[in-house]
Write a protein that holds these residues in place. Structure first.
Motif, PDB file in Angstrom:
ATOM      1  N   ARG A   1       0.972  -1.442  -0.080  1.00 22.48           N
ATOM      2  CA  ARG A   1       0.277   0.225   0.015  1.00 22.48           C
ATOM      3  C   ARG A   1       0.681   1.336   0.118  1.00 22.48           C
ATOM      4  NH1 ARG A   1      -1.850   3.652   4.004  1.00 22.48           N
ATOM      5  NH2 ARG A   1      -0.770   2.461   5.366  1.00 22.48           N
TER       6      ARG A   1
ATOM      7  N   GLY B   1      -1.563  12.907   8.886  1.00 27.75           N
ATOM      8  CA  GLY B   1      -1.517  11.601   9.740  1.00 27.75           C
ATOM      9  C   GLY B   1      -0.400  10.726   9.426  1.00 27.75           C
TER      10      GLY B   1
ATOM     11  N   HIS C   1       4.215   6.592  11.400  1.00 27.97           N
ATOM     12  CA  HIS C   1       5.557   6.147  11.330  1.00 27.97           C
ATOM     13  C   HIS C   1       6.419   7.136  10.500  1.00 27.97           C
ATOM     14  CE1 HIS C   1       3.513   4.973   7.712  1.00 27.97           C
ATOM     15  NE2 HIS C   1       2.746   4.022   8.324  1.00 27.97           N
TER      16      HIS C   1
ATOM     17  N   ASP D   1       0.978  14.967  12.581  1.00 27.63           N
ATOM     18  CA  ASP D   1       0.056  14.044  13.375  1.00 27.63           C
ATOM     19  C   ASP D   1      -0.698  14.433  14.484  1.00 27.63           C
ATOM     20  OD1 ASP D   1      -0.086  10.515  12.552  1.00 27.63           O
ATOM     21  OD2 ASP D   1      -1.089  11.295  14.517  1.00 27.63           O
ATOM     22  N   VAL D   2      -1.886  14.107  14.808  1.00 22.89           N
ATOM     23  CA  VAL D   2      -2.543  14.772  15.925  1.00 22.89           C
ATOM     24  C   VAL D   2      -2.216  14.153  17.191  1.00 22.89           C
ATOM     25  CG1 VAL D   2      -4.716  13.117  15.817  1.00 22.89           C
ATOM     26  CG2 VAL D   2      -5.115  15.567  16.427  1.00 22.89           C
TER      27      VAL D   2
ATOM     28  N   ASP E   1      -4.148  19.066  14.294  1.00 30.97           N
ATOM     29  CA  ASP E   1      -5.114  18.407  13.739  1.00 30.97           C
ATOM     30  C   ASP E   1      -5.326  18.857  12.247  1.00 30.97           C
ATOM     31  OD1 ASP E   1      -7.756  17.476  13.161  1.00 30.97           O
ATOM     32  OD2 ASP E   1      -8.836  18.620  14.603  1.00 30.97           O
ATOM     33  N   GLY E   2      -5.169  17.923  11.382  1.00 34.45           N
ATOM     34  CA  GLY E   2      -5.258  18.079  10.005  1.00 34.45           C
ATOM     35  C   GLY E   2      -3.938  19.089   9.684  1.00 34.45           C
TER      36      GLY E   2
ATOM     37  N   ALA F   1      -3.149   9.710   3.776  1.00 31.29           N
ATOM     38  CA  ALA F   1      -3.373   8.404   3.561  1.00 31.29           C
ATOM     39  C   ALA F   1      -3.704   7.557   4.906  1.00 31.29           C
ATOM     40  CB  ALA F   1      -1.973   7.719   3.004  1.00 31.29           C
TER      41      ALA F   1
HETATM   42  C1  LIG Z   1      -3.854   4.516   9.873  1.00 31.95           C
HETATM   43  S1  LIG Z   1      -2.590   5.944  10.281  1.00 31.95           S
HETATM   44  C2  LIG Z   1      -2.096   6.061   8.781  1.00 31.95           C
HETATM   45  C3  LIG Z   1      -0.586   6.414   8.668  1.00 31.95           C
HETATM   46  C4  LIG Z   1       0.206   6.773   7.287  1.00 31.95           C
HETATM   47  N1  LIG Z   1      -0.636   7.722   6.736  1.00 31.95           N
HETATM   48  C5  LIG Z   1      -0.229   5.549   6.445  1.00 31.95           C
HETATM   49  O1  LIG Z   1      -1.157   5.782   5.584  1.00 31.95           O
HETATM   50  O2  LIG Z   1       0.283   4.377   6.565  1.00 31.95           O
HETATM   51  C6  LIG Z   1      -3.751   7.334  10.611  1.00 31.95           C
HETATM   52  C7  LIG Z   1      -2.926   8.260  11.529  1.00 31.95           C
HETATM   53  O3  LIG Z   1      -3.427   9.423  11.115  1.00 31.95           O
HETATM   54  C8  LIG Z   1      -3.585  10.241  12.474  1.00 31.95           C
HETATM   55  N2  LIG Z   1      -4.690  11.022  12.542  1.00 31.95           N
HETATM   56  C9  LIG Z   1      -6.084  10.882  12.595  1.00 31.95           C
HETATM   57  N3  LIG Z   1      -6.665  11.826  12.387  1.00 31.95           N
HETATM   58  C10 LIG Z   1      -6.040  12.945  12.228  1.00 31.95           C
HETATM   59  C11 LIG Z   1      -6.027  14.224  12.004  1.00 31.95           C
HETATM   60  N4  LIG Z   1      -7.333  14.792  12.185  1.00 31.95           N
HETATM   61  N5  LIG Z   1      -5.096  14.989  11.986  1.00 31.95           N
HETATM   62  C12 LIG Z   1      -3.764  14.447  11.813  1.00 31.95           C
HETATM   63  N6  LIG Z   1      -3.621  13.443  12.111  1.00 31.95           N
HETATM   64  C13 LIG Z   1      -4.597  12.458  12.323  1.00 31.95           C
HETATM   65  C14 LIG Z   1      -3.526   8.981  13.518  1.00 31.95           C
HETATM   66  O4  LIG Z   1      -2.946   9.504  14.543  1.00 31.95           O
HETATM   67  C15 LIG Z   1      -2.624   8.066  12.865  1.00 31.95           C
HETATM   68  O5  LIG Z   1      -1.333   8.159  13.143  1.00 31.95           O
END
Ligand SMILES: C[S@@+](CC[C@H](N)C(=O)[O-])C[C@H]1O[C@@H](n2cnc3c(N)ncnc32)[C@H](O)[C@@H]1O
Length: 215
Positions: free
Chosen positions: A3, A21, A24, A44-45, A72-73, A86
């Protein structure tokens, strides 16, 4: 294909990438280390998630090429010309993008509600350049494009993704076959349920008739 590999292969060259977001931080690391972007925000939030990116990207952070942001965002990030989001739900992605002007370039990989993301982008005047389904154990959608230029989608394209209809790949065909199997199964259960209900109805009607004859 993995992915994250698919996502990274769709990242365009840009000045400043915002990986919203980032968790890692793999995509940020890929973009910086392959020279796709000059600088990057790893956002990341969750402070715990961002910590993972900070560990992976410590050299880039020390060199001033990467700025980790716990936010946030895109709150507090205004100079990114490419935004990657993603692994988040479509509604969350729409929520994040609706609070800012659309970025020059975007790469989005919603986990669900992709139709809502397509409708939002087209309504906001984006041009969608790629919109396809791929498989990595599960099926995923990827949408990439530009913040301006405008686009026009049919209802069918909103529901299924434009590239999936114009130039379908093996993953989309497999997904559609799976969906058809699910619908067939549901129809067959519905038929069995209907037959069972009809049998019950005939039984109760026969009892009613028998009782009424004796009255
Ligand atoms: C499933 S992980 C995806 C990580 C990476 N982007 C990927 O595609 O492998 C989702 C991440 O988004 C972050 N996240 C969720 N809502 C968010 C927001 N509103 N703003 C920033 N980060 C956010 C979560 O803390 C998490 O680390």
């Amino acid at each position: 294909m993995d992915r994250l590999e698919v996502i990274c292969s769709r990242l365009p060259r840009c000045r400043v990438l915002a990986d919203v977001g980032c968790d890692h931080g793999y995509a940020t690391a890929y973009a910086l280390r392959s020279g796709l972007c000059g600088r990057a925000y790893a956002c990341d939030v969750s402070a715990a998630s961002l910590k993972k990116a900070e560990t992976l990207l410590q050299e880039e952070i020390a060199a001033g090429r990467c700025v980790p942001v716990c936010t946030d965002g895109l709150d507090g990030v205004s100079d990114a010309d490419c935004v990657l989001i993603a692994g988040m739900g479509g509604e969350e992605i729409v929520g994040i993008l609706s609070r800012v002007p659309l970025p020059e370039r975007f790469v989005l990989q919603p986990m669900r509600n992709t139709e809502k993301v397509r409708r939002f982008l087209v309504a906001r005047g984006a041009r969608i350049e790629e919109d396809f389904t791929f498989e990595d154990g599960k099926f995923y959608d990827l949408i990439a494009g530009s913040g301006g230029g405008g686009d026009c989608y049919t209802d069918f394209e909103f529901r299924y993704g434009r590239d999936n209809l114009r130039a379908p790949g093996a993953a989309f065909l497999k997904k559609m076959r799976r969906e058809a199997d699910v619908v067939r199964q549901a129809l067959s259960s519905a038929k069995e349920e209907r037959e069972a209900l009809l049998a019950r109805l005939h039984e109760t009607e026969a009892i009613i008739d028998a009782i009424e004859e004796r009255l």
